[in-house]
Motif scaffolding. Sequence first.
Motif, PDB file in Angstrom:
ATOM      1  N   HIS A 174     117.552  -7.302  68.618  1.00  0.00           N
ATOM      2  CA  HIS A 174     117.813  -7.056  67.197  1.00  0.00           C
ATOM      3  C   HIS A 174     116.618  -6.280  66.645  1.00  0.00           C
ATOM      4  O   HIS A 174     116.755  -5.386  65.824  1.00  0.00           O
ATOM      5  CB  HIS A 174     117.892  -8.381  66.422  1.00  0.00           C
ATOM      6  N   HIS A 175     115.430  -6.703  67.096  1.00  0.00           N
ATOM      7  CA  HIS A 175     114.177  -6.093  66.638  1.00  0.00           C
ATOM      8  C   HIS A 175     113.678  -5.085  67.663  1.00  0.00           C
ATOM      9  O   HIS A 175     113.525  -5.402  68.843  1.00  0.00           O
ATOM     10  CB  HIS A 175     113.123  -7.182  66.403  1.00  0.00           C
ATOM     11  N   ALA A 176     113.394  -3.880  67.171  1.00  0.00           N
ATOM     12  CA  ALA A 176     113.076  -2.749  68.047  1.00  0.00           C
ATOM     13  C   ALA A 176     111.876  -3.022  68.957  1.00  0.00           C
ATOM     14  O   ALA A 176     111.939  -2.788  70.165  1.00  0.00           O
ATOM     15  CB  ALA A 176     112.827  -1.510  67.196  1.00  0.00           C
ATOM     16  N   ASN A 177     110.784  -3.543  68.375  1.00  0.00           N
ATOM     17  CA  ASN A 177     109.568  -3.729  69.179  1.00  0.00           C
ATOM     18  C   ASN A 177     109.677  -4.920  70.137  1.00  0.00           C
ATOM     19  O   ASN A 177     108.742  -5.209  70.873  1.00  0.00           O
ATOM     20  CB  ASN A 177     108.332  -3.886  68.273  1.00  0.00           C
ATOM     21  N   GLU A 178     110.841  -5.569  70.141  1.00  0.00           N
ATOM     22  CA  GLU A 178     111.059  -6.683  71.059  1.00  0.00           C
ATOM     23  C   GLU A 178     111.964  -6.249  72.213  1.00  0.00           C
ATOM     24  O   GLU A 178     112.715  -7.037  72.781  1.00  0.00           O
ATOM     25  CB  GLU A 178     111.634  -7.876  70.278  1.00  0.00           C
ATOM     26  N   TRP A 179     111.874  -4.956  72.578  1.00  0.00           N
ATOM     27  CA  TRP A 179     112.736  -4.377  73.614  1.00  0.00           C
ATOM     28  C   TRP A 179     112.569  -5.064  74.967  1.00  0.00           C
ATOM     29  O   TRP A 179     113.436  -4.974  75.828  1.00  0.00           O
ATOM     30  CB  TRP A 179     112.488  -2.868  73.740  1.00  0.00           C
TER      31      TRP A 179
ATOM     32  N   TRP B 190     107.351  -1.196  65.108  1.00  0.00           N
ATOM     33  CA  TRP B 190     108.606  -1.017  64.358  1.00  0.00           C
ATOM     34  C   TRP B 190     109.640  -2.063  64.799  1.00  0.00           C
ATOM     35  O   TRP B 190     109.946  -2.194  65.973  1.00  0.00           O
ATOM     36  CB  TRP B 190     109.153   0.386  64.611  1.00  0.00           C
ATOM     37  N   LYS B 191     110.167  -2.814  63.827  1.00  0.00           N
ATOM     38  CA  LYS B 191     111.177  -3.839  64.134  1.00  0.00           C
ATOM     39  C   LYS B 191     112.586  -3.447  63.673  1.00  0.00           C
ATOM     40  O   LYS B 191     113.588  -3.911  64.196  1.00  0.00           O
ATOM     41  CB  LYS B 191     110.827  -5.158  63.404  1.00  0.00           C
ATOM     42  N   SER B 192     112.640  -2.618  62.633  1.00  0.00           N
ATOM     43  CA  SER B 192     113.899  -2.334  61.933  1.00  0.00           C
ATOM     44  C   SER B 192     114.817  -1.421  62.729  1.00  0.00           C
ATOM     45  O   SER B 192     114.468  -0.972  63.822  1.00  0.00           O
ATOM     46  CB  SER B 192     113.567  -1.649  60.607  1.00  0.00           C
TER      47      SER B 192
ATOM     48  N   LEU C 119     117.828 -13.416  71.637  1.00  0.00           N
ATOM     49  CA  LEU C 119     116.490 -13.314  72.227  1.00  0.00           C
ATOM     50  C   LEU C 119     115.583 -12.471  71.331  1.00  0.00           C
ATOM     51  O   LEU C 119     115.936 -11.352  70.949  1.00  0.00           O
ATOM     52  CB  LEU C 119     116.567 -12.694  73.619  1.00  0.00           C
ATOM     53  N   HIS C 120     114.443 -13.048  71.016  1.00  0.00           N
ATOM     54  CA  HIS C 120     113.412 -12.358  70.242  1.00  0.00           C
ATOM     55  C   HIS C 120     112.079 -12.573  70.957  1.00  0.00           C
ATOM     56  O   HIS C 120     111.981 -13.364  71.895  1.00  0.00           O
ATOM     57  CB  HIS C 120     113.326 -12.939  68.825  1.00  0.00           C
ATOM     58  N   SER C 121     111.031 -11.893  70.485  1.00  0.00           N
ATOM     59  CA  SER C 121     109.694 -12.217  70.936  1.00  0.00           C
ATOM     60  C   SER C 121     108.793 -12.145  69.702  1.00  0.00           C
ATOM     61  O   SER C 121     109.017 -11.299  68.844  1.00  0.00           O
ATOM     62  CB  SER C 121     109.230 -11.249  72.029  1.00  0.00           C
ATOM     63  N   GLN C 122     107.881 -13.067  69.566  1.00  0.00           N
ATOM     64  CA  GLN C 122     107.308 -13.875  70.603  1.00  0.00           C
ATOM     65  C   GLN C 122     106.841 -15.207  70.049  1.00  0.00           C
ATOM     66  O   GLN C 122     106.927 -15.420  68.842  1.00  0.00           O
ATOM     67  CB  GLN C 122     106.122 -13.112  71.194  1.00  0.00           C
TER      68      GLN C 122
END
Length: 308
Positions: free
Chosen positions: A62-67, A144-146, A210-213
Amino acid sequence: MNNIIKINKNYTYDILKNDILFLNYYFPFFKIDSIGNSTLGEKIIYIKLGEGNKKLFINASHHANEWITSLVIMIFIEKYLKLYKNKEIYKGYDIKDLWNNVSLYIVPMVNPDGVNLCLKNKKIINNKLYYEIWKDYFNELNKWKSNIRGVDLNLNYPAGWNQALKNKLKKGINKPGPRDYVGPNPISEIETKNMINFTKLFNFDMTISLHSQGKEIYWNYLNYKINKAYEIGKKLEKVSGYKLTKPVFYSSFAGYKDWFIENYRKPGYTIEIGEGKEGESLPLEKVDEIYNEIEELFLVSLEECINI
Ligand SMILES: [Zn+2]
């Protein structure tokens, strides 16, 4: 056979797409489709593994920097396909039994445009369509998360959205940007809309985002009493070593899990994988370690889903 999913490159949307095609070439017995397009017209891919009546849904990035969450779930997909092909009992789990009882739906990258932006993929950097939104953040796109429109997708669901808006306004966040902007209204983003429609179509028994962290497992929304949600959460905690916990008020609203719990009254979890530098993507060197921490969490989720 060597692993198809390699842990040697930052995981862009194009790598994901190629990996899925390769996997399907070697394991033609799973389904690939799309939940709809992203803002920039990329297909938001979903994969279906297994044939059961019960339905587990796992989504990532969902969040870009959590690829890194996309990479971790892809490693699990390859593992699960191999285990099923060889009809193995693995860590005490009867893989054939899981496969025949649970249909596992996976959206490995909810936010492909955001991931590409975060990784400064040429496709995005050369496409100046949303340039005004991200140009001031060019040197910190790794945070970047958005999505590409500067909306935080996990704050764009219609579950306490007004409260999320208030919480973020208090912190001075009132316009598109790298994180925490809830959008002009709930479901303003095509990615959110597609996730909602996809969920409505399949009526999942349980979901994992799933997200981090932080090595934490969030399991509740407001005070809804969801049958088995805590018990299953305890099992997820036990096999991963991640802490089962409630989110702080500031981050408690308008996420996918919140929306799923409120609308379906079934277990929905947010799993914050790994630990690293605040606000930054986890490095590739951590992927093996993180995967080992949470592999059994996926297996136990499949097993638990059978009895929901
Ligand atoms: Zn996140």
